[in-house]
Design an enzyme around this catalytic site. Structure first.
Site, PDB file in Angstrom:
ATOM      1  N   ASP A   1      24.022  37.368  36.472  1.00 36.13           N
ATOM      2  CA  ASP A   1      23.683  37.327  37.892  1.00 36.13           C
ATOM      3  C   ASP A   1      23.284  35.907  38.287  1.00 36.13           C
ATOM      4  OD1 ASP A   1      22.932  38.182  40.526  1.00 36.13           O
ATOM      5  OD2 ASP A   1      20.860  38.354  39.850  1.00 36.13           O
TER       6      ASP A   1
ATOM      7  N   GLU B   1      29.208  40.750  35.952  1.00 38.00           N
ATOM      8  CA  GLU B   1      28.089  39.824  35.770  1.00 38.00           C
ATOM      9  C   GLU B   1      27.804  39.608  34.285  1.00 38.00           C
ATOM     10  OE1 GLU B   1      25.364  40.426  39.766  1.00 38.00           O
ATOM     11  OE2 GLU B   1      25.009  41.726  38.040  1.00 38.00           O
TER      12      GLU B   1
END
Length: 245
Positions: A48, A120
């Site tokens: 992320d 991610e």
């Protein structure tokens, strides 16, 4: 994994990192003998941040005239659950996921949140495997279409502000936002927000933060014909009252 490595443009020095990035938490839940942290949640946490930085860098150079608000909103669009899942589907990531039997049976291989989390995690795995430059190249490759789309038309940097202005123009109460749901681990929750006006829900949106979810709810409201119907009705009422008086 070679076919996936070809699509993402990265050959792993440590293939175990890619395997871990593709392993959903449901595998561990169904196998109590599996060691702790043997799923992709920690890599997702790292990925992320990796994508946020890589895309911030790309947007900074791609949109030299954009102010902070436009850049922030552009990045929020690119890293939203929906956008990440769309890219994951584009590269066929779902076919490579390792899922528990229950998650598999419940359609987890095509679930937006699962796909977004896995993408991610792959970004985090690439960062650990070969460093930030490789992760930035990964982001530039996979987000190329979405980045190019930013150059094809104006980007609404503030849907919430636009909605507020439309409603204030008719002199009524402001729109009301609410968080109506959240799912996922604490470090990577997906929030669902609604926006209402005059007791009518006009939009609903999901995002990786409460702010992102509210922005998407506002965008949905702006595209909702019911909003414009309410605006017209509210504008007409004062004129009708004047005629009656």
């Amino acid at each position: 994994m070679q076919s996936l490595e070809h699509v993402i443009g990265h050959s792993f020095r440590d293939p175990a990192l890619l395997q871990l990035a593709l392993t959903h938490g449901s595998v561990g839940y169904e196998n109590q003998n599996q060691r702790a942290h043997s799923d992709n949640q920690r890599l997702e946490f790292l990925g992320d941040a990796v994508l946020q930085l890589a895309l911030s860098h790309l947007l900074f150079h791609r949109l030299p005239q954009a102010d902070e608000g436009v850049l922030t909103q552009a990045r929020a669009q690119l890293v939203s659950t929906r956008a990440l899942a769309r890219i994951a589907r584009r590269i066929g990531l779902g076919a490579h996921l390792h899922l528990g039997r229950g998650e598999e049976a419940n359609g987890g291989r095509d679930r937006e949140s699962t796909l977004a989390d896995a993408l991610e995690a792959v970004a985090g795995a690439i960062h650990l495997d070969s460093g930030s430059e490789a992760a930035h190249q990964f982001a530039a490759r996979l987000f190329a279409e979405d980045l190019e789309a930013l150059n094809r038309g104006p980007l609404d940097a503030n849907p919430k502000g636009q909605l507020q202005e439309l409603i204030q123009a008719v002199g009524t109460e402001p729109p009301l936002y609410g968080i109506v749901g959240a799912e996922g681990p604490d470090h990577a929750k997906n929030f669902v927000a609604t926006v209402s006006w005059q007791s009518t829900e006009l939009g609903r949106g999901a995002g990786r933060s409460k702010k992102d979810a509210e922005v998407r709810a506002a965008q949905a409201a702006l595209e909702n014909p019911a909003l414009h119907s309410l605006l017209r009705t509210t504008r007409v009422q004062p004129d009708e009252q004047n005629r009656r008086s």
